[in-house]
Structure formats: C-alpha cells, structure tokens
Design an enzyme around this catalytic site. Structure first.
Site, short mmCIF file in Angstrom:
data_model
loop_
_atom_site.label_atom_id
_atom_site.label_comp_id
_atom_site.label_asym_id
_atom_site.label_seq_id
_atom_site.Cartn_x
_atom_site.Cartn_y
_atom_site.Cartn_z
N GLU A 85 -8.62 16.77 19.02
CA GLU A 85 -8.06 17.33 17.54
C GLU A 85 -8.82 18.63 17.25
OE1 GLU A 85 -6.27 13.40 15.39
OE2 GLU A 85 -8.32 14.07 14.82
N HIS A 102 -6.87 3.62 20.85
CA HIS A 102 -5.78 4.13 21.67
C HIS A 102 -6.08 4.63 23.01
CE1 HIS A 102 -4.51 4.65 17.63
NE2 HIS A 102 -5.11 5.60 17.25
N LYS A 114 3.18 7.24 2.87
CA LYS A 114 3.84 8.37 2.64
C LYS A 114 4.10 9.55 3.81
CE LYS A 114 1.36 9.10 -0.99
NZ LYS A 114 0.65 9.70 -2.23
N ARG A 116 -5.22 12.59 32.98
CA ARG A 116 -5.40 13.23 34.31
C ARG A 116 -5.58 12.40 35.26
NH1 ARG A 116 -5.66 18.88 34.12
NH2 ARG A 116 -5.01 19.61 32.10
N LEU A 173 0.45 3.43 21.54
CA LEU A 173 1.49 2.54 22.36
C LEU A 173 3.06 2.97 22.18
CD1 LEU A 173 -0.18 -0.95 22.68
CD2 LEU A 173 -0.11 0.97 24.15
N GLY A 174 3.40 3.36 20.98
CA GLY A 174 4.54 3.78 20.45
C GLY A 174 4.94 5.25 21.01
N LYS A 175 3.88 5.99 21.59
CA LYS A 175 4.17 7.35 21.97
C LYS A 175 4.96 7.67 23.25
CE LYS A 175 0.58 9.53 19.42
NZ LYS A 175 0.76 10.51 18.42
N GLY A 214 0.97 -1.27 0.08
CA GLY A 214 0.00 0.04 -0.21
C GLY A 214 0.85 1.15 -0.05
N HIS A 218 -0.65 2.75 17.31
CA HIS A 218 0.64 3.74 17.43
C HIS A 218 0.47 4.56 18.72
CE1 HIS A 218 -2.20 6.74 15.66
NE2 HIS A 218 -1.30 7.88 16.11
P1 NDP Z 1 -5.31 4.57 1.57
O1 NDP Z 1 -6.69 4.57 1.40
O2 NDP Z 1 -4.40 5.75 1.20
O3 NDP Z 1 -4.82 2.98 0.98
C1 NDP Z 1 -3.62 2.69 0.93
C2 NDP Z 1 -3.63 2.13 -0.59
O4 NDP Z 1 -4.15 1.01 -0.63
C3 NDP Z 1 -3.64 3.00 -1.64
O5 NDP Z 1 -2.78 3.78 -1.96
C4 NDP Z 1 -4.25 2.02 -2.74
O6 NDP Z 1 -2.95 1.61 -3.45
C5 NDP Z 1 -4.60 0.69 -2.10
N1 NDP Z 1 -6.26 0.87 -1.54
C6 NDP Z 1 -6.94 1.81 -1.50
N2 NDP Z 1 -8.25 1.43 -1.45
C7 NDP Z 1 -8.31 0.03 -1.98
C8 NDP Z 1 -9.29 -0.99 -2.27
N3 NDP Z 1 -10.32 -0.62 -1.90
N4 NDP Z 1 -9.02 -2.16 -2.74
C9 NDP Z 1 -7.42 -2.25 -2.96
N5 NDP Z 1 -6.49 -1.36 -2.81
C10 NDP Z 1 -6.93 -0.31 -2.33
O7 NDP Z 1 -4.87 4.27 3.08
P2 NDP Z 1 -4.10 4.93 4.13
O8 NDP Z 1 -2.71 4.94 3.77
O9 NDP Z 1 -4.64 6.10 4.81
O10 NDP Z 1 -4.13 3.99 5.32
C11 NDP Z 1 -3.68 2.39 5.38
C12 NDP Z 1 -4.11 1.86 6.42
O11 NDP Z 1 -3.92 2.28 7.76
C13 NDP Z 1 -5.60 1.87 6.39
O12 NDP Z 1 -6.05 0.43 7.12
C14 NDP Z 1 -5.95 3.00 7.42
O13 NDP Z 1 -7.15 2.63 8.05
C15 NDP Z 1 -4.78 2.89 8.51
N6 NDP Z 1 -4.42 4.08 9.16
C16 NDP Z 1 -4.44 5.10 8.30
C17 NDP Z 1 -4.03 6.31 9.08
C18 NDP Z 1 -3.76 7.61 8.28
O14 NDP Z 1 -3.31 8.70 8.82
N7 NDP Z 1 -3.82 7.63 6.94
C19 NDP Z 1 -3.83 6.36 10.29
C20 NDP Z 1 -4.15 5.27 11.26
C21 NDP Z 1 -4.29 3.98 10.38
P3 NDP Z 1 -3.14 1.01 -4.93
O15 NDP Z 1 -4.40 1.73 -5.47
O16 NDP Z 1 -1.86 1.67 -5.62
O17 NDP Z 1 -3.07 -0.20 -4.97
C1 BG6 Z 2 -5.57 7.63 14.02
C2 BG6 Z 2 -6.88 7.79 13.82
O1 BG6 Z 2 -5.45 6.16 14.44
O2 BG6 Z 2 -4.90 8.35 15.01
C3 BG6 Z 2 -7.07 9.42 13.49
O3 BG6 Z 2 -7.58 7.02 12.71
C4 BG6 Z 2 -6.32 10.13 14.20
O4 BG6 Z 2 -8.70 9.80 13.13
C5 BG6 Z 2 -4.90 9.86 14.47
O5 BG6 Z 2 -6.39 11.86 13.62
C6 BG6 Z 2 -4.43 10.56 15.64
O6 BG6 Z 2 -2.93 10.29 15.75
P1 BG6 Z 2 -1.87 11.45 16.47
O7 BG6 Z 2 -0.66 10.38 16.54
O8 BG6 Z 2 -1.75 12.37 14.99
O9 BG6 Z 2 -2.27 11.75 17.41
#
Ligand code: NDP
Ligand code: BG6
Length: 600
Positions: free
Chosen positions: A323, A347, A125, A453, A287-289, A118, A285
């Site tokens: 937030e 969390h 990124k 708190r 737990l990593g803070k 992904g 994540h």
């Molecule tokens: P994205 O929606 O950006 O998906 C990541 C990649 O997965 C995409 O670039 C795409 O790559 C592929 N993808 C997306 N949707 C589908 C689909 N329906 N079927 C198949 N492939 C798909 O997710 P995030 O990067 O935001 O998050 C990744 C994971 O981390 C998720 O489980 C999310 O819930 C979790 N997460 C994200 C956070 C965030 O801040 N973004 C925070 C905490 C957890 P391609 O099309 O190139 O294959």
């Molecule tokens: C993610 C949630 O797990 O944690 C987001 O899906 C939330 O909604 C994020 O914004 C908050 O993380 P952090 O490290 O920025 O406080």
C-alpha cells in the site's frame, strides 16, 4: 431452487413473478409448484442443506445486466410498515400469516432483514452500505428486504439515510435511474439505537424487524461491523432477542478473529455458545476479490496450467501486498495487530491456501475448505530467520514530509509494531516440497499493488541460453496475477525480436481486464454479502482453517514480541527494507515486483 431465487431476484421480479406474487396474496394453490417464489430455507433446514454447487452459483450470479431484470417493484413490499398500520394480513405474526393463507413454513414467501451492527462506523459507511446499494442496483437483493443500522450513537432513520447517502455511488456504468434507485434503496434503510450487550434493546429491534417483515418467513443477517471485543455480547443479544424464529439467522464477523491461537479459540468458543458454526460467516474480503476467485478457474480449467502446478515446474511463488499509504486514521487499531496479523495471517495466507490446494472433489464449500485446511496444516513451522520485519519512518520528498508510523498520535512512542513483513514459507507435501512461498506485505511503500507471482523453473538445456547471458532468471517464465489495481493476468514469455538477426526479447501475453471486459468489477464486499444471504460458505473461513492459520503464525508472533525484535526502518514511500532482498536471495529468489521491467 431457493438459492437461485435469492441470487437472481431478477427472475422473481419478472412479469411471471408479479403474477405469482398476486397468487400468493390470494393463497393460490398453483403457488406450490412455482419455483419463482420459493422462500429461503428455514434455519433447521438451512443447516442441513449442502452448499450450492459452483455450477449453480455461476448461473445464478447473473443479476441485472445479463439477465435483463426488471427493477424491484416500489409497491407494498417497500413500505410494509404502512401495511401494519393499515391492519390486514401484514399485521399477523409470520406463523399466523402462513396459517391464514394455508401455507407451511417451507412454502411462505420470505424476506431478508440485514442489520449492520456498528452502522455509525467507518467500515459500514465505506464498504457495507455501498455494497448493499450496488447489489440493490443490480437487482441482486431478494425482492423483500430491509436494512437496519444498529449502534449506540443516537440517530434517526433520516439521519442514517443522510449519512449513508454520502458514500453511495452509481458505480455500475452510471446507468439510468441511479438517483431514483438510490432513493428507493434509502427508503428501505432504518436505524435503531441500542447497546451491544442489551437483550432488551435487541428485543426492540426485533419488534421493528417484525413490522417490516410483514408476516413473511423472516431470515435475518447480522453484520458485526464493530471491534472484536464486543462480538460475543452482540452474538448473545442477537441470538437471544433478535434471531429469526422460523427462518435462518446468520452472523457475518469481521476480522480480526483474535490475536493468536488462544484468543481466537476463545472468540470461537464464545460465539459458539450462541451460534452454530454454520451460522457464523467469518469474512476475509480478499476471498471476494475477482482475481482471487478466478484462481481456481485459471488453474483447474486450463490444461496449460494445471500440469505445471507443482514443484516440478514452479521455482517459487510470491504473494505481494503493498500500500502506498500508512496507517493514517487507524494507528490505534493497527498498533495492537501489526502487518503480520492484519494482512499475512489472513489475506495472503488464504490466497496461498487456495493457490496450493489439491484438486477438490467439487467446488462446493466444504470440499474446497477441506483442501485449504490440508494445505495450512501441511505448512512447515515458520522460523524467525525466515522473516524480516520493518516499520516506516518519516520521509521528505518533493518538499512534502510524510509522517513516520510512530508520528501518529494514536501510536505509542517507541512502538515496535511492524508495518512491513516478508517471510519464506514452505508446504511440507509431495506437490510443494522445497518450493519457497514468499510473502511480502507493507504499508507506506512506493506503490499500491496486490499480486501473485509464479516463477517457473529454467528450461533445461535451453538452446538459447547464450542469448540470455549468465542471468538465466531473466529467461524464466513468470505468471503474474494482478489482484489490484488494474486487474490483469499476464505471462512472461521469451520471444524473438522480429528481424533478420536472432535477438530475444521478454514479452507479455497480457490479459488486462479493463480492455477485455467492459463490465466493472464488483467490490469484494458485494460478492460476500450476496453469498452470506444465499448461505454460500465457500468464500468464508471455517473455524478449523482459522485455527490452522493461527497455529502457523502464533509461535512467530510470540517470539517477535517476547524478544522485542526491532523492525528495520524504511522511508515512507520506499520499496521497503533491504532485508527483504536478502531473505529472498537466501532461496535464490528475486522479488518479481522489483525487477526493472515491473517498477513504476
Ligand atoms: P469503528 O472503530 O469505526 O467501530 C464501528 C462502531 O462500533 C463505531 O461507530 C462505534 O459505534 C462502535 N464502537 C467503536 N468502538 C467501540 C467500543 N470500544 N465499544 C463499543 N462500541 C464501539 O470500526 P470500523 O468500522 O473501522 O471496523 C469495524 C470492524 O471491521 C472492526 O472489527 C475492524 O477491525 C474491521 N475492519 C475494518 C476495516 C476498515 O477499513 N475500517 C477493514 C477491515 C476490517 P457507536 O459508538 O455508535 O456504538
Ligand atoms: C484490511 C486491513 O483487512 O485490508 C487494512 O485491515 C488494509 O489494513 C485493507 O488496508 C486492504 O484492503 P483493500 O481491499 O483496500 O486492498
């Protein structure tokens, strides 16, 4: 041991290690007694190995700054594919290579291949590649490693590098050679495009990984940074066609782990068809803070706190996440989950479990997780009347209009998904009987803050109570652990205002991290990635913890959804729904973050 070699490759990049590496390529017998270049355990052994102790972890976490490590060399190991082209030992399979130099699997030099599945996505990124770079920059990654991005999007290696380079930062004090290190890091990043359910595509990836592994003992880490509906496809393809034959294979899974008890159990069952439980690293994540990690140290290594850690001295505990921005850009995802599943069930509940657990036998992963799961299983079922939900609405301030949650085009009109929730939870055990644990989590509030708190009980027969008037709450001690931003731990105490009179003041004993420690705090993903590479499971969620967490929240979520309970609306940028104050008041509690001295 192997673990410290991984956590602190600085030792293996020293001059002694370089000499040992030279001996390795010659199959020097003295290698057998060297501790510097021991490989990662192979998969079978790794499964049996106990987690490393906290003591060892503490020592081995020291990377570049403290250890004065030498940067990873830019020699052969950075371009193993060249060696393949040139033939020689690197062209052999890992087993052949080992045999050729007279070593068995446990003695061969090892390598780690990290595949970010992904890689084209937001999390990869924003968090994963930058965390990997920070680890590389600090010389915390093993000497031999390769990073592969994998996704369906078509991209060349160069395009991946360009994409990744935009989010890499020289986070750590902008020390010397950052752009050089960035370049070296990017040279170790590659990309393979493929489908998530294609064993054939994963077999192609496997071939490329082998080339880069250069015959060393291969260990493989897959980071599933993808939507959860494709976790099982990837686990299947990766385990069948991409796993290491004689090293370890581990899979990091991102949340959400299901939507309720049933879907979470189905996901766990699905993953376990292809992976052992100890190959699955469920990341939370929080737990990593740094300050969450510090909770146990604060409590268990300070005599002034541990004896107070119970119902006898603690009046209530508050876990607050807020937030100051909405779900902008993630509305589509968020609407399927809501704030209870997004923040509280994982969390905040994880922090609660760590906070409230009994003293573990040791700081080893299983001992800690055993204690955490006991807390989760001791929680009283959550009652609807102990929960308040809210949703932010549009608000105009200073000429700027902030959108409401349902103004987001990816959110269905009339959605009842909560963007705010407050809850009163109770732990039914001897230590915590009757103590309210109040949780509050919300998006689009007036500030960004996560804190714990602890409000202590009133001093019995307080000699100075007249100085506080009728409001004894003002005189209670409060310990605040501010997880973010501006990490801090402070204790509110009563103090005499200097002078001839007898006036009392509430003041803070304040440990502000930025003033006390010059070192920047690593991102949570750095710590967790490093732990996964080392096989340290302490900060990852075990499946029984996950089950217990869902068991607590599933009935409540079901009731909220079946009864279509409407959230209380609150303006974007406000302090949240008034209902949260009434909820706290039911238990004689005031939210500490909203007291006059705390609001910003
Ligand atoms: P994205 O929606 O950006 O998906 C990541 C990649 O997965 C995409 O670039 C795409 O790559 C592929 N993808 C997306 N949707 C589908 C689909 N329906 N079927 C198949 N492939 C798909 O997710 P995030 O990067 O935001 O998050 C990744 C994971 O981390 C998720 O489980 C999310 O819930 C979790 N997460 C994200 C956070 C965030 O801040 N973004 C925070 C905490 C957890 P391609 O099309 O190139 O294959
Ligand atoms: C993610 C949630 O797990 O944690 C987001 O899906 C939330 O909604 C994020 O914004 C908050 O993380 P952090 O490290 O920025 O406080």
């Amino acid at each position: 041991m192997a673990l410290s070699a991984a956590k602190c490759p600085s030792s293996s990049s020293s001059a002694a290690a370089a000499a040992a590496a030279a001996r390795l390529s010659l199959g020097h017998p003295s290698l057998r007694s060297s501790t510097l270049l021991r490989p990662f355990p192979n998969s079978a052994r790794a499964r049996r190995l106990p987690s490393r102790s906290f003591k060892n972890w503490n020592l081995s976490v020291v990377c570049k700054q403290e250890a004065g490590a030498v940067p990873v060399s830019s020699s052969a190991e950075e371009t193993p594919s060249k060696n393949v082209e040139n033939g020689g030992l690197f062209g052999l399979s890992s087993e052949e290579y080992g045999h050729a130099i007279g070593l068995d699997a446990s003695e061969r030099e090892s390598t780690v291949s990290i595949t970010v599945v992904g890689a084209s996505g937001d999390l990869a990124k924003k968090k994963i590649f930058p965390a990997l770079f920070a680890l590389y920059y600090e010389d915390c990654l093993p000497k031999h490693f390769t990073i592969f991005g994998y996704a369906r999007s078509k991209m060349t290696d160069a395009e991946l590098r360009t994409m990744v380079s935009k989010t890499l930062t020289c986070r750590i004090d902008k020390r010397e050679n950052c752009s050089e290190k960035m370049e070296q890091f990017l040279k170790r990043c590659f990309y393979h495009s493929g489908q998530y359910d294609s064993e054939e595509n994963f077999a192609e990836l496997d071939k490329k990984l082998k080339e880069h592994e250069g015959g060393r003992l291969p260990n493989r880490l897959f980071y599933l940074s993808i939507p959860p509906n494709i976790f099982i496809d990837v686990a299947k393809s990766a385990s069948r066609s991409g796993s290491s034959k004689d090293g370890w294979t581990r899979v990091i899974v991102e949340k959400p782990f299901g939507q309720d008890s049933q879907s979470s159990a189905a996901l766990t069952r699905g993953l376990k068809q292809y992976l052992e439980e100890d190959q699955i690293f469920r990341i939370d994540h929080y737990l990593g803070k740094e300050l969450v990690e510090n909770l146990s140290i604060l409590r268990f290594s300070n005599l002034v706190f541990e004896p107070l850690w119970s119902r006898q001295y603690i009046r209530n505990v508050q876990l607050i996440f807020s937030e100051d921005f909405g779900t902008e850009g993630r509305g589509g995802y968020f609407d399927n989950y809501g704030i209870i599943r997004d923040i509280m069930q994982n969390h905040l509940l994880q922090i609660l479990a760590l906070f409230a657990m009994e003293t573990p036998v040791s700081m080893d992963a299983e001992d800690i997780r055993n204690e955490k799961v006991k807390v989760l299983r001791s929680m009283k079922p959550l009652q609807l009347e102990d929960v308040v939900i809210g949703q932010y609405k549009s608000h105009t301030k200073g000429g700027v209009t902030y959108p409401g949650y349902t103004d987001d085009k990816t959110v269905p009109k009339g959605s009842l998904t909560p963007t705010f929730a407050a809850a009163a939870l109770f732990i039914d055990n001897a230590r915590w009987d009757g103590v309210p644990f109040l949780m509050k989590a919300g998006k689009a509030l007036h500030t960004r803050r996560t804190e714990i708190r602890v409000q202590f009980r009133h001093v019995p027969g307080n000699l100075y109570k007249r100085s506080f008037g009728t409001d004894l709450d003002r005189a209670t001690n409060e310990l605040v652990i501010r997880v973010q931003p501006n990490e801090a731990i402070y204790l509110k105490i009563n103090n005499k205002i200097p002078g001839l009179g007898m006036r009392l003041d509430r003041s803070n004993l304040n440990l502000l991290y930025a003033s006390r420690y010059s070192k920047e705090i690593p991102d949570a993903y750095e710590r967790l990635l490093l732990d996964a590479i080392e096989g340290e499971r302490r900060l990852f969620i075990r499946s029984d913890e996950l089950d217990a967490a869902w068991e607590l929240f599933t009935p409540l979520l079901k009731e909220l959804e079946e009864r279509k309970i409407a959230p209380e609306l609150y303006p974007y940028g406000s302090r949240g729904p008034v209902g949260a104050h009434y909820l706290a008041a039911n238990y004689n509690v005031r939210w500490g973050d909203l007291s006059a001295s705390e609001t910003t």
